[in-house]
Enzyme design. Structure first.
Site, PDB file in Angstrom:
ATOM      1  N   SER A  80      49.686  75.646 -59.120  1.00 35.65           N
ATOM      2  CA  SER A  80      49.886  74.376 -58.408  1.00 35.65           C
ATOM      3  C   SER A  80      49.414  73.181 -59.223  1.00 35.65           C
ATOM      4  O   SER A  80      48.938  72.187 -58.686  1.00 35.65           O
ATOM      5  CB  SER A  80      49.180  74.398 -57.045  1.00 35.65           C
ATOM      6  OG  SER A  80      49.894  75.197 -56.145  1.00 35.65           O
TER       7      SER A  80
ATOM      8  N   ARG B 133      59.124  83.110 -58.612  1.00 31.54           N
ATOM      9  CA  ARG B 133      59.892  81.945 -59.011  1.00 31.54           C
ATOM     10  C   ARG B 133      59.759  81.814 -60.523  1.00 31.54           C
ATOM     11  O   ARG B 133      58.647  81.852 -61.052  1.00 31.54           O
ATOM     12  CB  ARG B 133      59.354  80.676 -58.334  1.00 31.54           C
ATOM     13  CG  ARG B 133      60.303  79.460 -58.462  1.00 31.54           C
ATOM     14  CD  ARG B 133      59.631  78.176 -58.020  1.00 31.54           C
ATOM     15  NE  ARG B 133      58.588  77.776 -58.969  1.00 31.54           N
ATOM     16  CZ  ARG B 133      57.341  77.436 -58.620  1.00 31.54           C
ATOM     17  NH1 ARG B 133      56.965  77.457 -57.358  1.00 31.54           N
ATOM     18  NH2 ARG B 133      56.465  77.083 -59.552  1.00 31.54           N
TER      19      ARG B 133
ATOM     20  N   GLY C 270      54.801  78.488 -54.432  1.00 30.28           N
ATOM     21  CA  GLY C 270      54.649  77.667 -53.245  1.00 30.28           C
ATOM     22  C   GLY C 270      55.637  78.112 -52.182  1.00 30.28           C
ATOM     23  O   GLY C 270      56.830  78.275 -52.453  1.00 30.28           O
TER      24      GLY C 270
ATOM     25  N   GLU D  88      43.520  76.484 -54.627  1.00 29.60           N
ATOM     26  CA  GLU D  88      44.762  76.359 -53.859  1.00 29.60           C
ATOM     27  C   GLU D  88      44.601  76.839 -52.419  1.00 29.60           C
ATOM     28  O   GLU D  88      45.577  77.139 -51.729  1.00 29.60           O
ATOM     29  CB  GLU D  88      45.871  77.119 -54.567  1.00 29.60           C
ATOM     30  CG  GLU D  88      46.172  76.569 -55.949  1.00 29.60           C
ATOM     31  CD  GLU D  88      47.096  77.455 -56.745  1.00 29.60           C
ATOM     32  OE1 GLU D  88      48.318  77.335 -56.555  1.00 29.60           O
ATOM     33  OE2 GLU D  88      46.616  78.256 -57.552  1.00 29.60           O
TER      34      GLU D  88
ATOM     35  N   ASP E 245      60.293  79.497 -63.724  1.00 30.75           N
ATOM     36  CA  ASP E 245      60.403  78.080 -64.085  1.00 30.75           C
ATOM     37  C   ASP E 245      60.862  77.940 -65.531  1.00 30.75           C
ATOM     38  O   ASP E 245      60.287  78.571 -66.429  1.00 30.75           O
ATOM     39  CB  ASP E 245      59.055  77.385 -63.919  1.00 30.75           C
ATOM     40  CG  ASP E 245      58.500  77.503 -62.507  1.00 30.75           C
ATOM     41  OD1 ASP E 245      59.262  77.885 -61.597  1.00 30.75           O
ATOM     42  OD2 ASP E 245      57.299  77.219 -62.316  1.00 30.75           O
TER      43      ASP E 245
ATOM     44  N   ASN F   4      55.951  82.653 -61.471  1.00 31.47           N
ATOM     45  CA  ASN F   4      54.987  82.576 -60.372  1.00 31.47           C
ATOM     46  C   ASN F   4      55.253  83.704 -59.386  1.00 31.47           C
ATOM     47  O   ASN F   4      56.322  83.755 -58.773  1.00 31.47           O
ATOM     48  CB  ASN F   4      55.107  81.234 -59.656  1.00 31.47           C
ATOM     49  CG  ASN F   4      54.711  80.075 -60.536  1.00 31.47           C
ATOM     50  OD1 ASN F   4      53.550  79.704 -60.598  1.00 31.47           O
ATOM     51  ND2 ASN F   4      55.687  79.502 -61.238  1.00 31.47           N
TER      52      ASN F   4
ATOM     53  N   GLU G 225      57.155  79.543 -67.079  1.00 34.00           N
ATOM     54  CA  GLU G 225      56.255  80.525 -66.490  1.00 34.00           C
ATOM     55  C   GLU G 225      56.924  81.234 -65.327  1.00 34.00           C
ATOM     56  O   GLU G 225      57.972  80.821 -64.833  1.00 34.00           O
ATOM     57  CB  GLU G 225      54.949  79.869 -66.038  1.00 34.00           C
ATOM     58  CG  GLU G 225      55.092  78.777 -64.998  1.00 34.00           C
ATOM     59  CD  GLU G 225      53.763  78.106 -64.703  1.00 34.00           C
ATOM     60  OE1 GLU G 225      52.961  77.911 -65.634  1.00 34.00           O
ATOM     61  OE2 GLU G 225      53.533  77.780 -63.530  1.00 34.00           O
TER      62      GLU G 225
ATOM     63  N   TYR H 227      52.910  68.651 -53.030  1.00 36.33           N
ATOM     64  CA  TYR H 227      52.501  68.900 -51.664  1.00 36.33           C
ATOM     65  C   TYR H 227      52.265  67.660 -50.818  1.00 36.33           C
ATOM     66  O   TYR H 227      52.211  67.750 -49.602  1.00 36.33           O
ATOM     67  CB  TYR H 227      51.223  69.747 -51.675  1.00 36.33           C
ATOM     68  CG  TYR H 227      51.433  71.072 -52.344  1.00 36.33           C
ATOM     69  CD1 TYR H 227      52.292  72.017 -51.803  1.00 36.33           C
ATOM     70  CD2 TYR H 227      50.796  71.383 -53.540  1.00 36.33           C
ATOM     71  CE1 TYR H 227      52.503  73.234 -52.418  1.00 36.33           C
ATOM     72  CE2 TYR H 227      50.999  72.609 -54.165  1.00 36.33           C
ATOM     73  CZ  TYR H 227      51.846  73.527 -53.605  1.00 36.33           C
ATOM     74  OH  TYR H 227      52.050  74.722 -54.220  1.00 36.33           O
TER      75      TYR H 227
END
Length: 370
Positions: free
Chosen positions: A205, A316, A336, A25, A318, A332, A330, A277
């Site tokens: 990602s 974040r 991002g 990443e 999810d 994070n 999950e 992305y």
């Protein structure tokens, strides 16, 4: 709505932005760096851009945001310009030492805080956080334990489940198990039903992630995932909407949560790296079209998940919204963070701009007690 930028700086603050890195990443981290450099108030913050090359060299780079943008579908990388940045070896100093190609050595004095915007292994997994702890440098984001825990999908699921949160079912497969008995492993994971999603346990990602619709596709998917990690998580498809919530550490210790966002997934695919992305905005809905009760539920889940991993700074969370409620997919710890990513877009929908978010994270990092 959450209160942002309390206790804003009154003098110039030196912020070392750490980006790039050895993970797959790398490029996305560079784009994030450009986004942050672009919105930081230069009258309040002095930026020290430290790019980590793909080979792991710490280099002093340009703080021109334009160098770190996505251009014509091409992602930027950290060039090895010959400089080398050395971090303190003890908490006695906050100075960085820079060696230049011509043999000269300079010092960047008294760094106030480090912003490690690194994704994936060697950055989001607690390794860099540990280095900064040893150096005695304040930093933005989650600590060593929370970073390492959330990075490992197997361990994170176990911890979240223990905290009473509903998680997606999974089977963990080690590389040696797959090499020794691929038929037995295939039989075990087939019990989840088809389709399956095969993921490296410690990558992000959507790197190395495959959707498997039938047994004949499993081998290639496992091989791809094992290119990224020695441990793989296999999950069944969860029928539901993909909804995410952004979490920000609270000044009073109570996590702040954004309005949720939703990923619109193609019927025959998933939200992959290119969608995240390189695609357009149509894949993201912020705020997500949910009922008030659903919005309240996922914000509560986000805060509980953040506390379960011992979160700090940001994360974040999810989830899948199924017919019988939310399932946590999950967490994070360095989501991002480009200007178009879900995390800042959720906060923008909640009334917090990208620039305000960056400022708040920097100030939270400065004030953090590790």
């Amino acid at each position: 709505m959450p209160t942002i930028a309390e206790g804003a700086p009154t003098t110039t603050t030196t912020v070392a932005v750490l980006f790039g890195g050895r993970s797959s990443e790398h490029e996305i981290s560079c784009v994030t760096a450009g986004g942050i450099m672009d919105v930081v108030d230069r009258s309040e913050y002095e930026i020290v851009p430290i790019g980590i090359t793909k080979d792991g060299a710490f280099t002093l780079q340009s703080d021109d945001p334009a160098q770190w943008t996505l251009r014509d579908g091409v992602l930027p990388t950290v060039p090895d310009n010959g400089t080398r940045v050395a971090f303190p070896t003890s908490p006695a100093t906050r100075d960085l030492v820079v060696s230049h190609p011509d043999g000269t050595v300079t010092t960047i004095a008294d760094v106030d805080v480090v912003f490690p915007i690194l994704h994936g292994p060697f950055g989001e997994d607690g390794t860099v956080q540990g280095m900064l702890e040893v150096a005695g440098l304040p930093y933005v984001g989650d600590g060593v334990l929370a970073s390492a825990l959330a990075m490992d999908k197997h361990t994170a699921k176990a911890v979240l489940e223990h905290a009473g949160l509903r998680v997606a079912p999974w089977t963990t497969v080690l590389r040696r198990e797959w090499a020794a008995d691929p038929v037995g492993v295939a039989e075990t994971v087939a019990a989840h039903g088809w389709p399956l999603f095969v993921k490296p346990a410690r990558a992000g990602s959507s790197m190395g992630v495959s959707r498997v619709d039938e047994p004949s596709q499993l081998g290639a998917a496992m091989d791809l995932a094992f290119e990224h990690d020695a441990k793989v998580v296999v999950e069944p498809r969860i029928v539901g909407r993909e909804v995410e919530v952004a979490v920000l550490e609270g000044r009073d210790g109570v996590p702040r949560t954004s309005l949720p966002g939703e990923i619109v997934v193609p019927e025959d695919g998933f939200y992959d790296f290119a969608s995240k992305y390189l695609g357009g905005d149509e894949a993201l809905l912020c705020p997500a079209p949910l009922t008030d009760d659903e919005t309240e539920a996922i914000r509560s889940i986000g805060a509980r998940a953040f506390e379960a991993i011992g979160g700090a700074g940001l994360a974040r969370v999810d989830c899948f919204l199924t017919d019988d409620g939310f399932v946590v997919n999950e967490v994070n710890t360095m989501p991002g963070f480009t200007p178009l990513s879900m995390y800042p877009r959720c906060w923008a929908a909640s009334g917090v701009s990208y620039g305000e978010l960056v400022t708040e994270l920097i100030e939270l990092g400065r004030a953090a007690e590790r």
